[in-house]
Write a protein that holds these residues in place. Structure first.
Motif, PDB file in Angstrom:
ATOM      1  N   ASN A  54       0.816  -1.223   0.000  1.00  0.00           N
ATOM      2  CA  ASN A  54       0.000   0.000   0.000  1.00  0.00           C
ATOM      3  C   ASN A  54       0.846   1.267   0.000  1.00  0.00           C
ATOM      4  OD1 ASN A  54      -2.125  -1.731   0.278  1.00  0.00           O
ATOM      5  ND2 ASN A  54      -2.518  -1.260   2.424  1.00  0.00           N
ATOM      6  N   SER A  55       0.231   2.360  -0.406  1.00  0.00           N
ATOM      7  CA  SER A  55       0.919   3.656  -0.396  1.00  0.00           C
ATOM      8  C   SER A  55      -0.087   4.778  -0.568  1.00  0.00           C
ATOM      9  CB  SER A  55       1.923   3.714  -1.546  1.00  0.00           C
ATOM     10  OG  SER A  55       2.432   5.022  -1.692  1.00  0.00           O
ATOM     11  N   LEU A  56       0.207   5.905   0.039  1.00  0.00           N
ATOM     12  CA  LEU A  56      -0.519   7.148  -0.259  1.00  0.00           C
ATOM     13  C   LEU A  56       0.466   8.124  -0.895  1.00  0.00           C
ATOM     14  CD1 LEU A  56      -2.854   9.185   2.142  1.00  0.00           C
ATOM     15  CD2 LEU A  56      -1.372  10.238   0.495  1.00  0.00           C
ATOM     16  N   ARG A  57       1.450   8.578  -0.071  1.00  0.00           N
ATOM     17  CA  ARG A  57       2.387   9.625  -0.507  1.00  0.00           C
ATOM     18  C   ARG A  57       3.239   9.208  -1.699  1.00  0.00           C
ATOM     19  NH1 ARG A  57       0.718  10.346   4.406  1.00  0.00           N
ATOM     20  NH2 ARG A  57       0.783   8.092   4.387  1.00  0.00           N
ATOM     21  N   THR A  58       3.833   8.034  -1.621  1.00  0.00           N
ATOM     22  CA  THR A  58       4.763   7.616  -2.679  1.00  0.00           C
ATOM     23  C   THR A  58       4.042   7.515  -4.009  1.00  0.00           C
ATOM     24  OG1 THR A  58       5.974   6.410  -0.985  1.00  0.00           O
ATOM     25  CG2 THR A  58       6.464   5.856  -3.279  1.00  0.00           C
ATOM     26  N   ARG A  59       2.848   6.954  -3.965  1.00  0.00           N
ATOM     27  CA  ARG A  59       2.092   6.763  -5.199  1.00  0.00           C
ATOM     28  C   ARG A  59       1.726   8.103  -5.834  1.00  0.00           C
ATOM     29  NH1 ARG A  59      -2.689   2.549  -6.639  1.00  0.00           N
ATOM     30  NH2 ARG A  59      -3.423   3.607  -8.488  1.00  0.00           N
ATOM     31  N   ILE A 113       9.351   0.596  -8.179  1.00  0.00           N
ATOM     32  CA  ILE A 113       8.833  -0.574  -7.447  1.00  0.00           C
ATOM     33  C   ILE A 113       8.747  -0.298  -5.951  1.00  0.00           C
ATOM     34  CG2 ILE A 113       9.313  -2.996  -6.852  1.00  0.00           C
ATOM     35  CD1 ILE A 113      10.923  -3.116  -9.516  1.00  0.00           C
ATOM     36  N   ARG A 114       7.616  -0.669  -5.369  1.00  0.00           N
ATOM     37  CA  ARG A 114       7.488  -0.714  -3.899  1.00  0.00           C
ATOM     38  C   ARG A 114       7.322  -2.168  -3.485  1.00  0.00           C
ATOM     39  NH1 ARG A 114       4.378   2.712   0.668  1.00  0.00           N
ATOM     40  NH2 ARG A 114       6.261   3.901   0.272  1.00  0.00           N
ATOM     41  N   ALA A 115       8.265  -2.665  -2.720  1.00  0.00           N
ATOM     42  CA  ALA A 115       8.210  -4.062  -2.245  1.00  0.00           C
ATOM     43  C   ALA A 115       8.840  -4.118  -0.858  1.00  0.00           C
ATOM     44  CB  ALA A 115       8.949  -4.979  -3.209  1.00  0.00           C
ATOM     45  N   GLY A 129      15.407  -0.155   2.223  1.00  0.00           N
ATOM     46  CA  GLY A 129      15.617   1.278   2.049  1.00  0.00           C
ATOM     47  C   GLY A 129      14.429   2.016   1.454  1.00  0.00           C
ATOM     48  N   HIS A 130      14.372   3.307   1.776  1.00  0.00           N
ATOM     49  CA  HIS A 130      13.340   4.187   1.207  1.00  0.00           C
ATOM     50  C   HIS A 130      14.034   5.500   0.822  1.00  0.00           C
ATOM     51  CE1 HIS A 130       9.590   5.803   0.133  1.00  0.00           C
ATOM     52  NE2 HIS A 130       8.933   5.787   1.284  1.00  0.00           N
ATOM     53  N   PRO A 131      14.883   5.453  -0.218  1.00  0.00           N
ATOM     54  CA  PRO A 131      15.705   6.629  -0.523  1.00  0.00           C
ATOM     55  C   PRO A 131      14.925   7.842  -1.019  1.00  0.00           C
ATOM     56  CG  PRO A 131      16.034   4.894  -2.169  1.00  0.00           C
ATOM     57  CD  PRO A 131      15.220   4.294  -1.075  1.00  0.00           C
TER      58      PRO A 131
HETATM   59  N1   CP Z   1       6.097   7.957   3.604  1.00  0.00           N
HETATM   60  C1   CP Z   1       5.586   7.124   2.686  1.00  0.00           C
HETATM   61  O1   CP Z   1       6.319   6.427   1.942  1.00  0.00           O
HETATM   62  O2   CP Z   1       4.232   7.157   2.622  1.00  0.00           O
HETATM   63  P1   CP Z   1       3.338   6.079   1.867  1.00  0.00           P
HETATM   64  O3   CP Z   1       3.637   4.733   2.492  1.00  0.00           O
HETATM   65  O4   CP Z   1       1.916   6.512   2.078  1.00  0.00           O
HETATM   66  O5   CP Z   1       3.721   6.068   0.418  1.00  0.00           O
END
Ligand code: CP
Length: 316
Positions: free
Chosen positions: A46-51, A109-111, A146-148
C-alpha cells in the motif's frame, strides 16, 4: 544515474537537494524532458504519498504513467532460479520484468520487507531481480531495506528549515503495535551520513539497526539525553533487526511528548507518515507549529522529480 535504489546513487546529495529546491520554484520547467516516455509504477504494498507524489513528479516531467497494484492484481512471482513452479507462484520474474520493460522506460517498485526471511530481505530479491532482468532504470519506492525517495525528501525539508549552521539531528525510535520494517530508518541514517550535522540515533536496547548501515553513528539509549539541544527530531518505529522482525516492546515511555520536545533547541518534529497519533507522537506535538510532517510529504514530489529528471537526462 542509471538506477535509483539507494541515496548514494545520487552521487552528490547537497547538489541534488539544491536542484530539487530549484525545481520546486517552477515544477513544470522540464515538462518536455519526459515527452514520449513512460514510467510503470508497481506496488506490491500500500501507499498514499509515494504513489501520488511520484505520479505527480512524472507528470510534471511530461511522462506517461502506468500504475499497477502488483501485490493484489499481478500474478504471484517466483524469484528462485531453477524453481519447479508447481505451487502458488504463476509467473517467474524473468518473464515479468522483461515484459514490463517493453511497456515503459523506467520501472518504479514498492516491495516491503517480509520481516520473516532476513536473508531474502537483505538480498533485496524484488529490486535486484528487476535490475537484473528488466534492462531499464529501476527506482526504489521503498524496498526491504531502504526508502531513498523519502530520505531525499527529508534532506530537502531539513535544508528548508535549518537555522543552525551544523544542526543536531536525532533519529528516535517510538512505539508501534505492529512489526515495521527498517527501510525508512536505514535510508535516513545513510542520508545523514552524507550531511554536515551532529547526528544521534536513540532507541531502546535491542532495537539496534543493521550495524553495516549505522557504522560509526552515535547511538544513545537515553532518549531524553539524546533530545538535548536537538534542532530536528525525526521519529520512526522499526522492529528488531537482530531478533528479526520481532516487536520487543511497545513502551509508551518512548512516545514523543511536548515535555520531551521541551528538552530540544525548539526542534522541528519530523515523521515520514503515516503515523499513529498518541502512540508514536502526541496530538500536541504533531499539531504544533514545530511539526513539519506535511511539508515533508510535499517534498516527496520534488524528491521524485529530481530523481526521474536525472534518470531521463542520463538515458536521453
Ligand atoms: N512515507 C511514505 O512512503 O508514505 P506512503 O507509504 O503513504 O507512500
Amino acid at each position: 544515474m542509471i538506477h535509483f535504489t539507494n541515496i548514494n546513487d545520487l552521487g552528490n546529495l547537497q547538489k541534488a537537494v539544491q536542484e530539487a529546491l530549484e525545481i520546486k520554484k517552477n515544477p513544470m520547467q522540464n515538462k518536455a524532458l519526459g515527452e514520449g516516455k513512460t514510467i510503470c509504477m508497481l506496488f506490491f504494498n500500500n501507499s498514499l504519498r509515494t504513489r501520488l507524489s511520484t505520479q505527480k513528479a512524472a507528470q510534471n516531467l511530461g511522462m506517461n504513467v502506468i500504475v499497477m497494484n502488483f501485490g493484489s492484481e499481478g500474478w504471484e512471482l517466483e524469484y528462485e532460479d531453477g524453481a519447479v513452479m508447481n505451487g502458488s507462484k504463476s509467473e517467474h520474474v524473468k518473464e515479468a520484468a522483461k515484459v514490463i520493460a517493453q511497456y515503459c522506460d523506467i520501472v518504479a517498485i514498492r516491495a516491503f520487507a517480509s520481516l520473516t526471511d532476513k536473508e531474502k530481505d537483505q538480498a533485496e530479491i524484488v529490486i535486484s531481480s528487476f535490475k537484473k532482468y528488466a534492462g531499464i532504470p529501476v527506482v526504489n519506492m521503498e524496498s526491504a531495506t531502504g526508502h531513498p525517495l523519502q530520505a531525499l525528501a527529508d534532506a530537502i525539508t531539513m535544508e528548508e528549515f535549518k537555522t543552525a549552521h551544523k544542526p543536531k539531528v536525532v533519529l528516535s525510535w517510538a512505539p508501534h503495535p505492529k512489526a515495521l520494517p527498517h527501510a525508512v530508518a536505514n535510508s535516513f541514517v545513510e542520508m545523514m551520513q552524507l550531511q554536515d550535522a551532529d547526528f544521534v540515533i536513540t532507541h531502546p536496547e535491542g532495537y539496534e539497526l543493521d550495524p553495516d548501515i549505522t557504522k560509526n553513528s552515535t547511538i544513545e539509549h537515553n532518549q531524553e539525553k539524546a533530545f538535548e539541544n536537538a534542532d530536528f527530531v525525526y521519529v520512526k518505529n522499526w522492529s528488531s533487526f537482530k531478533d528479526y522482525g520481532r516487536v520487543m516492546n511497545s513502551d509508551s515511555a518512548w512516545t514523543i511528548t511536548a515535555e520531551k520536545m521541551q528538552l530540544t533547541n525548539n526542534a522541528k518534529f519530523m515523521h515520514c507518515l503515516p503515523v499513529r497519533r498518541n502512540v508514536i507522537v502526541t496530538d500536541e506535538v504533531i499539531d504544533s507549529e514545530n511539526s513539519i510532517v506535511i511539508q515533508q510529504a510535499n517534498n516527496r514530489t520534488y524528491s521524485a522529480q529530481i530523481v526521474l529528471k536525472k534518470i531521463l537526462e542520463s538515458h536521453g
